[in-house]
Design a protein around this motif. Structure first.
Motif, PDB file in Angstrom:
ATOM      1  N   ASN A 190      18.485   3.077  -1.985  1.00  0.00           N
ATOM      2  CA  ASN A 190      19.462   3.139  -3.052  1.00  0.00           C
ATOM      3  C   ASN A 190      19.988   1.765  -3.437  1.00  0.00           C
ATOM      4  O   ASN A 190      19.833   0.808  -2.728  1.00  0.00           O
ATOM      5  N   TYR A 191      20.632   1.731  -4.518  1.00  0.00           N
ATOM      6  CA  TYR A 191      21.281   0.529  -5.010  1.00  0.00           C
ATOM      7  C   TYR A 191      22.191  -0.046  -3.931  1.00  0.00           C
ATOM      8  O   TYR A 191      23.011   0.645  -3.349  1.00  0.00           O
ATOM      9  N   GLY A 192      22.014  -1.294  -3.655  1.00  0.00           N
ATOM     10  CA  GLY A 192      22.897  -1.993  -2.729  1.00  0.00           C
ATOM     11  C   GLY A 192      22.504  -1.916  -1.267  1.00  0.00           C
ATOM     12  O   GLY A 192      23.126  -2.568  -0.439  1.00  0.00           O
ATOM     13  N   GLN A 193      21.497  -1.144  -0.930  1.00  0.00           N
ATOM     14  CA  GLN A 193      21.110  -1.037   0.475  1.00  0.00           C
ATOM     15  C   GLN A 193      20.261  -2.237   0.893  1.00  0.00           C
ATOM     16  O   GLN A 193      19.540  -2.815   0.095  1.00  0.00           O
ATOM     17  N   ASN A 194      20.371  -2.583   2.174  1.00  0.00           N
ATOM     18  CA  ASN A 194      19.530  -3.654   2.696  1.00  0.00           C
ATOM     19  C   ASN A 194      18.084  -3.188   2.798  1.00  0.00           C
ATOM     20  O   ASN A 194      17.804  -2.003   2.917  1.00  0.00           O
ATOM     21  N   PHE A 195      17.172  -4.155   2.783  1.00  0.00           N
ATOM     22  CA  PHE A 195      15.755  -3.853   2.982  1.00  0.00           C
ATOM     23  C   PHE A 195      15.511  -3.385   4.411  1.00  0.00           C
ATOM     24  O   PHE A 195      16.220  -3.755   5.338  1.00  0.00           O
ATOM     25  N   VAL A 196      14.451  -2.597   4.582  1.00  0.00           N
ATOM     26  CA  VAL A 196      13.943  -2.272   5.909  1.00  0.00           C
ATOM     27  C   VAL A 196      12.520  -2.816   5.965  1.00  0.00           C
ATOM     28  O   VAL A 196      11.672  -2.447   5.144  1.00  0.00           O
ATOM     29  N   PHE A 197      12.263  -3.711   6.917  1.00  0.00           N
ATOM     30  CA  PHE A 197      10.946  -4.331   7.054  1.00  0.00           C
ATOM     31  C   PHE A 197      10.146  -3.655   8.154  1.00  0.00           C
ATOM     32  O   PHE A 197      10.706  -3.222   9.165  1.00  0.00           O
ATOM     33  N   GLY A 198       8.840  -3.598   7.973  1.00  0.00           N
ATOM     34  CA  GLY A 198       7.947  -3.192   9.046  1.00  0.00           C
ATOM     35  C   GLY A 198       7.768  -4.339  10.026  1.00  0.00           C
ATOM     36  O   GLY A 198       8.257  -5.445   9.795  1.00  0.00           O
ATOM     37  N   PRO A 199       7.036  -4.104  11.120  1.00  0.00           N
ATOM     38  CA  PRO A 199       6.868  -5.122  12.158  1.00  0.00           C
ATOM     39  C   PRO A 199       5.878  -6.218  11.776  1.00  0.00           C
ATOM     40  O   PRO A 199       5.774  -7.222  12.468  1.00  0.00           O
ATOM     41  N   GLY A 200       5.139  -6.038  10.681  1.00  0.00           N
ATOM     42  CA  GLY A 200       4.176  -7.050  10.252  1.00  0.00           C
ATOM     43  C   GLY A 200       2.779  -6.794  10.785  1.00  0.00           C
ATOM     44  O   GLY A 200       2.612  -6.342  11.921  1.00  0.00           O
ATOM     45  N   THR A 201       1.758  -7.057   9.959  1.00  0.00           N
ATOM     46  CA  THR A 201       0.345  -6.961  10.346  1.00  0.00           C
ATOM     47  C   THR A 201      -0.251  -8.353  10.276  1.00  0.00           C
ATOM     48  O   THR A 201      -0.210  -8.999   9.231  1.00  0.00           O
ATOM     49  N   ARG A 202      -0.786  -8.825  11.399  1.00  0.00           N
ATOM     50  CA  ARG A 202      -1.421 -10.143  11.431  1.00  0.00           C
ATOM     51  C   ARG A 202      -2.871  -9.989  10.998  1.00  0.00           C
ATOM     52  O   ARG A 202      -3.666  -9.358  11.690  1.00  0.00           O
ATOM     53  N   LEU A 203      -3.192 -10.551   9.837  1.00  0.00           N
ATOM     54  CA  LEU A 203      -4.564 -10.491   9.297  1.00  0.00           C
ATOM     55  C   LEU A 203      -5.311 -11.764   9.687  1.00  0.00           C
ATOM     56  O   LEU A 203      -4.850 -12.871   9.377  1.00  0.00           O
ATOM     57  N   SER A 204      -6.427 -11.594  10.353  1.00  0.00           N
ATOM     58  CA  SER A 204      -7.292 -12.729  10.699  1.00  0.00           C
ATOM     59  C   SER A 204      -8.585 -12.597   9.913  1.00  0.00           C
ATOM     60  O   SER A 204      -9.230 -11.547   9.937  1.00  0.00           O
ATOM     61  N   VAL A 205      -8.949 -13.659   9.218  1.00  0.00           N
ATOM     62  CA  VAL A 205     -10.174 -13.647   8.418  1.00  0.00           C
ATOM     63  C   VAL A 205     -11.203 -14.515   9.121  1.00  0.00           C
ATOM     64  O   VAL A 205     -10.981 -15.716   9.317  1.00  0.00           O
ATOM     65  N   LEU A 206     -12.309 -13.896   9.513  1.00  0.00           N
ATOM     66  CA  LEU A 206     -13.352 -14.595  10.270  1.00  0.00           C
ATOM     67  C   LEU A 206     -14.427 -15.121   9.320  1.00  0.00           C
ATOM     68  O   LEU A 206     -14.794 -14.446   8.372  1.00  0.00           O
ATOM     69  N   PRO A 207     -14.919 -16.345   9.598  1.00  0.00           N
ATOM     70  CA  PRO A 207     -15.928 -16.913   8.688  1.00  0.00           C
ATOM     71  C   PRO A 207     -17.264 -16.201   8.808  1.00  0.00           C
ATOM     72  O   PRO A 207     -17.535 -15.523   9.778  1.00  0.00           O
TER      73      PRO A 207
END
Lengths: 115, 111
Positions: free
Chosen positions: B94-111
């Motif tokens: 809703n309007y005015g609420q703080n964000f809720v973040f996920g824990p994050g996904t670490r993306l590794s790109v291999l050559p």
């Protein structure tokens, strides 16, 4: 150019010292936030402010304190640093005065190491 | 309370597509966001999607939203080594609420 600035970028300090991490934004945003980011990447909200003279504690309990005397400035202070305070600290701001897709703008962070 | 979940790691080969998934619990989410964090830097807003949309495309990025299953995904086409970073899913209700973040996904790109 409108932006959000954090200083210092890196800080190594001894146990027991008092430190202040600076955060300033030039966008005129009312809302500002401090996040602590642990080595496992997860963000923890430790303080936020909805405007001048408004400060609230976040979801994660923190021994730090904040102040908001001016709209553009939201410093975070640790009165007595300890090794457990070693972390990355991220400052953010947002303009959520109206309903809209207003995202958070983040600073580059301060990496604090307490030895 | 609200919760946002993501898998923590993803590895892909350069040139392949990457799909990063996110689930959330708050059905009243209004906007959902993807942020990118490169090493030693703050978070950068990549894209967002409004809850009444199913899909949003922006160059190599495609965001899919399944509101029924409360599932959000970010697809990166032709993944490059410069895409290696941590990707955070975030929601705001809703309007005015703080964000809720996920824990994050670490993306590794291999050559």
């Amino acid at each position: 150019e409108a932006d959000i600035y954090q200083t210092p970028r890196y800080l190594v300090i001894g146990t027991g010292k008092k430190i202040t991490l600076e955060c300033s934004q030039t966008m005129g945003h009312d809302k500002m936030y401090w996040y602590q980011q642990d080595p496992g990447m997860e963000l923890h909200l430790i303080h936020y402010s909805y405007g001048v003279n408004s400060t609230e504690k976040g979801d994660l309990s923190s021994e730090s304190t904040v102040s908001r005397i001016r709209t553009e400035h939201f410093p975070l202070t640790l009165e007595s640093a300890r090794p457990s305070h070693t972390s990355q600290y991220l400052c953010a701001s947002s303009d959520e005065g109206e309903v809209g897709p207003y995202g958070y703008t983040f600073g580059s962070g301060t990496r604090l190491t307490v030895v | 309370g609200e919760d946002v979940e993501q898998s923590l790691f993803l590895s892909v080969r350069e040139g392949d597509s990457s799909v990063i998934n996110c689930t959330y619990t708050d059905s009243s989410s209004t906007y959902l966001y993807w942020y990118k964090q490169e090493p030693g830097a703050g978070l950068q807003l990549l894209t967002y999607i409004f809850s009444n949309m199913d899909m949003k495309q922006d160059q190599r990025l495609t965001v899919l939203l399944n509101k029924k299953d409360k599932h959000l995904s970010l697809r990166i086409a032709d993944t490059q080594t410069g895409d290696s970073a941590i990707y955070f899913c975030a929601q705001r209700n809703n309007y005015g609420q703080n964000f809720v973040f996920g824990p994050g996904t670490r993306l590794s790109v291999l050559p």
